[in-house]
Design a protein around this motif. Structure first.
Motif, short mmCIF file in Angstrom:
data_model
loop_
_atom_site.label_atom_id
_atom_site.label_comp_id
_atom_site.label_asym_id
_atom_site.label_seq_id
_atom_site.Cartn_x
_atom_site.Cartn_y
_atom_site.Cartn_z
N THR A 192 0.84 -1.21 0.00
CA THR A 192 0.00 0.00 0.00
C THR A 192 0.86 1.25 0.00
OG1 THR A 192 -1.67 -1.17 1.29
CG2 THR A 192 -1.85 1.22 1.18
N PRO A 193 0.78 2.07 -1.04
CA PRO A 193 1.51 3.34 -1.02
C PRO A 193 0.99 4.25 0.09
CG PRO A 193 0.80 2.79 -3.25
CD PRO A 193 0.09 1.86 -2.33
N HIS A 194 1.91 4.90 0.79
CA HIS A 194 1.56 5.85 1.86
C HIS A 194 2.28 7.17 1.63
CE1 HIS A 194 0.08 2.33 4.05
NE2 HIS A 194 -0.43 3.14 4.96
N ILE A 195 1.67 8.24 2.08
CA ILE A 195 2.34 9.53 2.14
C ILE A 195 1.81 10.27 3.36
CG2 ILE A 195 0.72 10.83 0.67
CD1 ILE A 195 3.26 12.24 -0.49
N PHE A 196 2.69 10.91 4.09
CA PHE A 196 2.37 11.58 5.35
C PHE A 196 1.70 10.61 6.33
CE2 PHE A 196 1.97 14.99 2.06
CZ PHE A 196 3.16 15.64 2.35
N GLY A 197 2.09 9.33 6.23
CA GLY A 197 1.58 8.33 7.17
C GLY A 197 0.21 7.79 6.84
N PRO A 234 -2.55 6.08 3.69
CA PRO A 234 -2.60 5.49 2.35
C PRO A 234 -2.93 6.54 1.30
CG PRO A 234 -3.86 4.18 3.92
CD PRO A 234 -3.52 5.45 4.62
N GLN A 235 -2.30 6.41 0.14
CA GLN A 235 -2.65 7.28 -1.00
C GLN A 235 -2.80 6.39 -2.23
OE1 GLN A 235 -0.90 8.00 -3.85
NE2 GLN A 235 1.26 7.56 -3.44
N PHE A 236 -3.80 6.70 -3.04
CA PHE A 236 -4.18 5.81 -4.13
C PHE A 236 -4.08 6.48 -5.50
CE2 PHE A 236 -7.00 4.42 -0.50
CZ PHE A 236 -6.20 3.33 -0.15
N GLU A 237 -3.18 7.44 -5.64
CA GLU A 237 -3.08 8.14 -6.93
C GLU A 237 -2.57 7.25 -8.05
OE1 GLU A 237 -1.58 12.03 -7.38
OE2 GLU A 237 -2.25 12.73 -5.42
N LYS A 238 -1.59 6.39 -7.73
CA LYS A 238 -1.00 5.53 -8.76
C LYS A 238 -0.82 4.12 -8.22
CE LYS A 238 -0.15 8.75 -11.92
NZ LYS A 238 -0.82 9.87 -11.23
N PRO A 239 -0.85 3.12 -9.10
CA PRO A 239 -0.48 1.76 -8.70
C PRO A 239 0.99 1.70 -8.30
CG PRO A 239 -1.67 1.79 -10.80
CD PRO A 239 -1.30 3.20 -10.49
N PRO A 240 1.49 0.52 -7.87
CA PRO A 240 2.77 0.50 -7.15
C PRO A 240 4.02 0.26 -7.97
CG PRO A 240 1.74 -1.64 -6.96
CD PRO A 240 0.80 -0.78 -7.78
N LEU A 241 3.96 -0.09 -9.26
CA LEU A 241 5.17 -0.53 -9.95
C LEU A 241 6.27 0.53 -9.91
CD1 LEU A 241 6.69 -2.64 -11.57
CD2 LEU A 241 5.65 -1.72 -13.65
N ALA A 284 -3.55 -11.30 -16.44
CA ALA A 284 -4.29 -11.31 -15.17
C ALA A 284 -3.36 -11.57 -13.99
CB ALA A 284 -5.39 -12.37 -15.22
N PHE A 285 -2.38 -12.47 -14.17
CA PHE A 285 -1.45 -12.79 -13.10
C PHE A 285 -0.62 -11.58 -12.70
CE2 PHE A 285 2.81 -14.19 -11.81
CZ PHE A 285 2.50 -14.94 -10.69
N ILE A 286 -0.25 -10.74 -13.68
CA ILE A 286 0.58 -9.57 -13.40
C ILE A 286 -0.26 -8.41 -12.88
CG2 ILE A 286 2.05 -7.79 -14.45
CD1 ILE A 286 3.00 -9.95 -16.43
N ALA A 287 -1.37 -8.12 -13.54
CA ALA A 287 -2.08 -6.86 -13.31
C ALA A 287 -3.09 -6.92 -12.17
CB ALA A 287 -2.78 -6.42 -14.60
N TRP A 290 -2.68 -7.07 -7.29
CA TRP A 290 -2.54 -5.87 -6.46
C TRP A 290 -3.87 -5.12 -6.36
CZ3 TRP A 290 -3.11 -0.59 -7.25
CH2 TRP A 290 -2.69 0.21 -6.19
N TYR A 291 -4.57 -4.98 -7.45
CA TYR A 291 -5.87 -4.30 -7.41
C TYR A 291 -6.85 -5.06 -6.53
CZ TYR A 291 -4.44 -1.17 -11.20
OH TYR A 291 -3.79 -0.23 -11.95
N ALA A 292 -6.82 -6.38 -6.64
CA ALA A 292 -7.70 -7.18 -5.79
C ALA A 292 -7.38 -6.98 -4.32
CB ALA A 292 -7.58 -8.66 -6.17
N ALA A 293 -6.09 -6.90 -4.01
CA ALA A 293 -5.69 -6.69 -2.61
C ALA A 293 -6.15 -5.32 -2.10
CB ALA A 293 -4.18 -6.82 -2.47
N MET A 294 -6.06 -4.30 -2.94
CA MET A 294 -6.50 -2.96 -2.53
C MET A 294 -8.01 -2.92 -2.31
SD MET A 294 -3.93 -0.89 -2.20
CE MET A 294 -3.20 -2.34 -1.43
N ILE A 295 -8.76 -3.54 -3.21
CA ILE A 295 -10.21 -3.55 -3.07
C ILE A 295 -10.62 -4.35 -1.83
CG2 ILE A 295 -12.36 -4.33 -4.13
CD1 ILE A 295 -11.07 -3.69 -6.86
#
Length: 548
Positions: free
Chosen positions: A52-57, A59-66, A222-225, A228-233
């Motif tokens: 999970t991307p974080h900023i200022f402590g 979660p932030q969801f502006e971009k995926p993580p790659l 599907a394996f690559i993309a 991560w989205y499933a984990a976020m949802i």
């Protein structure tokens, strides 16, 4: 590998090292976007949370993580500095130049491929973006790789050659599309998908894969993309869906983040000006476009790719130059093919010669216009050297297209980059980065005093000092995407904050501070230190009793 191939590769590598790598870490992170990505990657490392991307402590969801993952690897290997922050983008840009070269060699010939790679690497928009910590270059590399791989799967066989199975190329295309989705979102599939569908429709060809091969490609995608989205949802449910899919994607499509950019002429201007120093070549290429398209084959595919993406991004309400960075790739391939013809046969006629010479003169004179603006004094030396290169290029062009013209044009971009990161670096950094102001703030001491920063600078100030995670602004919501930061609202809010917390430092651009103090009836007293266009202000208790 043949000697000519090794020579071409060496030329491209030298240009890429100079354009993308020369003093890559010299300038501080440029506000506001570079510190955003750097701070997010730093917090992922600190939290040991690569999911999970974080900023200022938070979660932030502006971009995926790659892109954050690449930055984390670079930070871990080279430390949390500017060089490590920008290295993934510079490497991705180099890879994309070589991919463009490879595609151009196959589609248009050895020299055309080399020229396409040189045009891409030295185009000012691409070269500058490649030197910044932004998602766009990595995204462009993945998207273009997907488009190139699809063409390898779908291209008609050469005369006399058998059309064997090309399952591997479709699998690769879908895998690279999945990586693009993991870099920036659904656009990673939309762009190559539109290009493929348009080309298949225009040429009336069937999709080049089916059955087990297509199933394998879809499964790998599907394996690559998707995980991560499933984990976020699963972890954040509607909060993530609303923040990423609705706000960051759909709302950018229907609502302009930067309303002044939302014009029909915006992206044509970006493509033309961003093609510097190849604007004369671009003019000649446009005059030859009918002949280029008459070739069919790869040119038709490139045209479908360019046209579908250009129309889509023009319709989208949010517009920024980097959003269409990947379009400089098909443009460079067209330009490389046209330049190959120009070097072989010269201008096609007086009209083409006149347009190219006029644009060459305007390009050189346009760069000289920087000398009329004292605010751009930091650019004077590199601009003067680059203008000299362009003047020589224009002079050489009067005798016809030549290798000297190509070399002089390419040297103009390299002169700008070397000059800006060498002789002009300190002055440019003071105008573009919070790093000098952050250093000056640290030198002031009083480490226990609270720090307020403007919305534009808060990420850079926090990245460099670990302080200033509060925003001072006249606006109720100063960010397009809200940050979970305490907001001090205007002059009245500042006075109240100082009464509660004591003497306070404010880091603002000068114009932002003027906007804050203007509504204050009695003014706000503060001692200030200027660093470029930024102010470091110490606001004492009783600040509302002074004069602005």
């Amino acid at each position: 590998m043949s000697p000519s191939t090794r020579r071409d590769a060496a030329i491209l590598l030298v240009v890429c090292v100079l354009a993308f790598g020369w003093r890559l870490g010299r300038l501080g992170l440029i506000d506001p976007d570079e510190p955003f990505y750097a701070q997010t990657a730093a917090e992922m490392l600190d939290r040991h949370d690569w999911l999970t991307p974080h900023i200022f402590g938070h979660p932030q969801f502006e971009k995926p993580p790659l892109f954050y993952w690449l930055a984390c690897v670079s930070f871990s290997a080279f430390g949390r500095g500017e060089l490590a922050a920008r290295l993934p983008g510079a490497l991705a840009a180099t890879a994309l130049v070589f991919l463009t070269w490879g595609f151009g060699r196959r589609a248009f010939g050895r020299r055309a491929g080399l020229l396409a790679g040189l045009v891409l690497a030295s185009g000012v928009a691409f070269a500058v973006t490649a030197r910044m910590m932004l998602t766009d270059v990595v995204f462009s590399a993945c998207v273009c790789a997907s488009c190139f791989a699809f063409w390898r799967a779908a291209e008609p066989p050469a005369p006399g050659a058998s059309a064997g199975p090309r399952t591997g190329w479709i699998v690769l295309s879908l895998a690279m599309s999945a990586l693009a989705v993991l870099t920036k979102g659904p656009l990673g599939s939309l762009i190559p998908g539109l290009a493929a569908l348009a080309w298949l429709g225009v040429t009336r060809r069937p999709f080049p894969a089916r059955g087990a091969g297509l199933a394998l490609g879809v499964a790998l995608y599907a394996f690559i993309a998707l995980p991560w989205y499933a984990a976020m949802i699963a972890g954040y449910r509607w909060e993530y869906v609303r923040a990423f899919f609705v706000h960051e994607n759909f709302e950018r499509l229907i609502r302009a983040e930067h309303p002044a950019n939302n014009r029909l002429d915006y992206y044509p201007a970006v493509l033309i000006l961003g093609s510097f120093p190849w604007i004369p070549l671009l003019g000649a290429t446009l005059m030859r476009v009918r002949g280029l398209l008459a070739r069919g084959g790869a040119t038709t595919y490139l045209a479908c790719w360019f046209a579908t993406s250009f129309v889509f991004f023009t319709i989208a309400q949010s517009k920024l130059p980097t959003y269409i960075l990947f379009l400089f790739v098909p443009l460079a391939l067209f330009a490389g093919s046209a330049l190959d013809q120009l070097l072989e046969r010269g201008f096609a006629g007086r009209a083409e010669r006149g347009v190219a010479l006029a644009l060459a003169a305007l390009q050189a004179l346009g760069l000289c216009a920087v000398f009329a603006f004292p605010a751009y004094r930091a650019f004077f030396l590199p601009a003067a050297v680059a203008a000299g290169c362009l003047g020589l290029a224009a002079l050489l062009l009067t005798r016809g297209p030549s290798a000297g013209w190509v070399a002089s044009s390419l040297a103009a971009t390299l002169a700008l980059i070397v000059g800006a990161t060498t002789w002009s670096a300190e002055a440019i950094e003071a105008e573009t980065s919070a790093r000098p102001a952050a250093r000056a703030l640290t030198a002031r001491g009083e480490t226990e005093a609270p720090v307020l920063a403007s919305a534009f600078l808060v990420r850079g100030v926090y990245f460099y000092t670990g302080r200033g995670a509060r925003v001072l602004s006249n606006r109720g919501q100063p960010f397009f995407t809200p940050h979970p930061l305490p907001l001090v609202r205007g002059a009245a809010g500042l006075e109240e904050f100082v009464r509660a917390h004591g003497p306070t430092f404010c880091v603002m651009r000068a114009k932002e501070w003027r906007e804050i103090v203007a509504p204050a009836a009695g003014g706000i007293s503060a001692s200030s230190e200027a660093v470029g266009d930024k102010l470091i202000l110490r606001v004492p208790a009783g600040a509302g009793n002074g004069t602005p």
